[in-house]
Design a protein around this motif. Structure first.
Motif, short mmCIF file in Angstrom:
data_model
loop_
_atom_site.label_atom_id
_atom_site.label_comp_id
_atom_site.label_asym_id
_atom_site.label_seq_id
_atom_site.Cartn_x
_atom_site.Cartn_y
_atom_site.Cartn_z
N TYR A 1 21.75 43.97 8.33
CA TYR A 1 22.29 42.93 7.45
C TYR A 1 22.34 43.46 6.02
CZ TYR A 1 21.98 39.50 11.20
OH TYR A 1 22.17 38.81 12.38
N ILE A 2 23.40 43.07 5.32
CA ILE A 2 23.69 43.64 4.00
C ILE A 2 23.78 42.55 2.95
CG2 ILE A 2 25.41 44.95 2.69
CD1 ILE A 2 26.33 46.00 5.58
N ASN A 3 22.96 42.67 1.93
CA ASN A 3 23.04 41.80 0.75
C ASN A 3 24.20 42.35 -0.11
OD1 ASN A 3 22.73 40.72 -1.85
ND2 ASN A 3 20.49 40.71 -1.76
N THR A 4 25.37 41.75 0.04
CA THR A 4 26.56 42.31 -0.59
C THR A 4 26.46 42.32 -2.11
OG1 THR A 4 27.63 40.13 -0.39
CG2 THR A 4 28.09 41.74 1.32
N GLN A 5 25.77 41.35 -2.65
CA GLN A 5 25.58 41.28 -4.10
C GLN A 5 24.76 42.47 -4.60
OE1 GLN A 5 24.48 37.32 -5.60
NE2 GLN A 5 22.97 38.31 -6.94
N ALA A 6 23.72 42.82 -3.86
CA ALA A 6 22.86 43.96 -4.23
C ALA A 6 23.66 45.25 -4.25
CB ALA A 6 21.68 44.07 -3.27
N GLU B 1 28.12 51.77 -1.36
CA GLU B 1 28.65 51.26 -0.08
C GLU B 1 27.51 51.20 0.94
OE1 GLU B 1 31.90 50.41 0.60
OE2 GLU B 1 32.37 50.72 -1.54
N ALA B 2 27.66 50.33 1.92
CA ALA B 2 26.65 50.24 2.98
C ALA B 2 26.60 51.54 3.77
CB ALA B 2 26.97 49.07 3.91
N PRO B 3 25.41 52.01 4.10
CA PRO B 3 25.29 53.29 4.81
C PRO B 3 25.62 53.18 6.29
CG PRO B 3 23.13 52.31 4.53
CD PRO B 3 24.09 51.41 3.82
N LYS B 4 26.28 54.18 6.82
CA LYS B 4 26.51 54.27 8.27
C LYS B 4 25.41 55.12 8.92
CE LYS B 4 30.64 52.28 8.17
NZ LYS B 4 30.86 50.94 8.79
N THR B 5 24.83 56.02 8.13
CA THR B 5 23.79 56.92 8.64
C THR B 5 22.55 56.81 7.75
OG1 THR B 5 24.46 58.79 7.26
CG2 THR B 5 25.57 58.54 9.40
N TRP B 6 21.43 57.32 8.27
CA TRP B 6 20.21 57.32 7.46
C TRP B 6 20.31 58.34 6.33
CZ3 TRP B 6 17.90 53.12 7.50
CH2 TRP B 6 17.71 52.37 8.66
N GLU B 7 21.11 59.38 6.53
CA GLU B 7 21.34 60.32 5.44
C GLU B 7 22.01 59.61 4.26
OE1 GLU B 7 21.36 63.08 9.11
OE2 GLU B 7 21.99 61.04 8.64
N GLU B 8 22.98 58.75 4.57
CA GLU B 8 23.66 57.99 3.51
C GLU B 8 22.70 57.00 2.86
OE1 GLU B 8 27.08 56.17 5.27
OE2 GLU B 8 28.14 58.08 5.56
N LEU C 1 19.83 51.44 -5.36
CA LEU C 1 19.47 50.05 -5.07
C LEU C 1 18.15 49.68 -5.73
CD1 LEU C 1 20.47 50.06 -1.29
CD2 LEU C 1 21.56 48.67 -3.07
N LYS C 2 17.22 50.62 -5.71
CA LYS C 2 15.93 50.39 -6.37
C LYS C 2 16.12 50.22 -7.88
CE LYS C 2 11.37 52.43 -7.17
NZ LYS C 2 10.55 53.65 -7.07
N GLU C 3 16.96 51.08 -8.47
CA GLU C 3 17.23 51.00 -9.91
C GLU C 3 17.89 49.68 -10.29
OE1 GLU C 3 19.61 54.38 -10.98
OE2 GLU C 3 18.14 55.80 -10.18
N ALA C 4 18.65 49.12 -9.36
CA ALA C 4 19.32 47.83 -9.61
C ALA C 4 18.36 46.65 -9.45
CB ALA C 4 20.51 47.67 -8.68
N GLY C 5 17.11 46.93 -9.08
CA GLY C 5 16.10 45.88 -9.01
C GLY C 5 15.85 45.31 -7.62
N TYR C 6 16.31 46.01 -6.60
CA TYR C 6 16.16 45.52 -5.22
C TYR C 6 15.23 46.42 -4.42
CZ TYR C 6 20.15 42.52 -6.24
OH TYR C 6 20.98 41.58 -6.79
#
Length: 420
Positions: free
Chosen positions: A135-140, A147-154, A162-167
């Motif tokens: 599940y993806i928090n689109t706002q975050a 973009e949402a990752p397809k792989t764990w590398e992504e 995402l962490k820098e954005a406060g999430y």
């Protein structure tokens, strides 16, 4: 019509299950629809508490000759009910002998094997089925510009942003199902010997110290230490709640959570497939289902067995599958129900509802059908204990999985003796 037939009472059958709340209400609606669709049979659903309680009640009732006609059994309990000698009638046999058409190819591939035998014959009838999805928090993601990752590398690339954005970049519920059982499936790696247990219980062992699995959990631990992943405990809702509150960017949960999440999420969300490791050769295959199936209990009169078969056939009809899927968020188990919902524009309106089914329809790997392991609820408990210790810093990832493999194999050996 004769006077006798005009006043003939329908054959009564019972259905024990382990669901409550809104899901129990939908079960009652399905029963009402069946009872209204014909007058030969009447089914009565009875909640027996939790999944575990329903299984225990069903086994105890069978031993005393008071079993229901139909028993709902959850994924981890499948080996227990299937190995109980004489306890069940294979669903496929029941349906065919009652004169109904049955085609295994009608069912979505990621669903059709889990409750089947090694030859693909349906022993249980898949019912409330779900897939582990992201599940993806689109706002975050918008705020982080990723973009949402397809792989764990992504994921590793976008997580710091995402962490820098406060999430909190990532959480996950039920690591046993999401990151262990389905880790093997999505990466197309063997989970257990004897064809993941489908070829028999004697000598079956689990592959818990697979280096790829150890790598996955070492990554989770490293991500947690770096503030890129958070583990709130083994409780499902413990990890879902921070996502609902908008604190988390990505939550690995169940496709069956979609209905509830639509009501509780405080922000817009979407979903995508469970990521996989691109670096692992052959990865990216389908996941398999969680949830539960319905088993026809043996020892019942022919007229009641016929009604159980009629109910299974009714349950797999396109109309009822589409209704159940849309009323609960669980996936439809047949391709026809998915196709019809899609043709009607349901997924244009609710695209998240399609994600679980589309993941289950990805190419099948050699190890995508699931597992058939005895005492598996107890093995899951060992896993959860060790996962708690990993994230609390009380053990190393390697030692945790050594303990899981040792204790898991002891449980499997015990089960082989009791079922043999």
């Amino acid at each position: 019509m004769t006077t006798t037939s005009a006043f003939a009472q329908p054959v009564q059958i019972t259905w024990w299950h382990g669901m409550g709340g809104a899901n129990e209400q939908v079960i009652n609606q399905v029963a009402e629809k069946f009872n209204a669709a014909q007058d030969a049979c009447a089914i009565t659903p009875v909640s027996k508490g939790t999944y575990e309680e329903a299984l225990a009640s069903g086994i105890a009732a069978f031993r005393s000759g008071e079993q229901p006609n139909i028993l709902q059994v959850f994924d981890a309990g499948a080996a227990t009910i299937i190995s109980a000698k004489g306890a069940t009638i294979p669903a496929e046999d029941l349906i065919v002998e009652a004169g109904h058409d049955f085609n295994r190819a009608d069912f979505i591939d990621g669903i059709r094997y889990f409750y089947a035998d090694a030859d693909g014959k349906f022993i249980g009838m898949p019912f409330n089925s779900s897939a582990p999805i992201m599940y993806i928090n689109t706002q975050a993601l918008e705020e982080a510009g990723v973009e949402a990752p397809k792989t764990w590398e992504e994921f590793e690339t976008i997580a710091p942003k995402l962490k820098e954005a406060g999430y909190i970049p990532l959480t996950a519920s039920q690591l046993t199902w999401q990151f262990t059982e389905n880790f093997f499936s999505r990466q197309n790696i063997q989970f257990a010997s004897n064809n993941n247990g489908y070829d028999g219980f004697e000598g079956t062992t689990i592959n818990a110290t697979d280096p790829n699995l150890i790598m996955m959990f070492q990554k989770l631990k490293d991500w947690k230490d770096a503030g890129l992943y958070e583990y709130y405990g083994a409780g499902w809702s413990d990890n879902q709640k921070p996502f609902e509150e908008g604190k988390v960017a990505l939550w690995i949960g169940s496709s069956g959570s979609f209905g509830g999440l639509s009501k509780t999420a405080t922000m817009p969300f979407s979903a995508d497939f469970l990521p996989f490791w691109q670096a692992i050769d052959g990865a990216g295959t389908a996941s398999f289902i969680g949830g539960a199936a319905l088993f026809a209990m043996a020892g019942k009169p022919d007229d009641q067995n016929k009604c159980s078969a009629d109910f299974f056939s009714f349950l797999t009809s396109t109309e009822i599958q589409k209704f159940y899927h849309q009323a609960t968020g669980y996936v439809a188990i047949t391709k026809a129900a998915y196709d019809e919902a899609k043709a009607e524009g349901y997924y244009d309106e609710k695209p998240v509802a399609a994600v679980g089914m589309e993941q289950l329809m990805l190419p099948q790997g050699d190890w995508s059908k699931g597992y058939r392991l005895g005492f598996y609820p107890q093995i899951r408990s060992v896993m959860e204990r060790e996962y708690n210790k990993i994230f609390a810093g009380e053990t190393t990832v390697e030692d945790a999985f050594k303990a899981i493999e040792t204790e898991g194999n002891e449980l499997l050996a015990r089960f082989a003796k009791t079922s043999g």
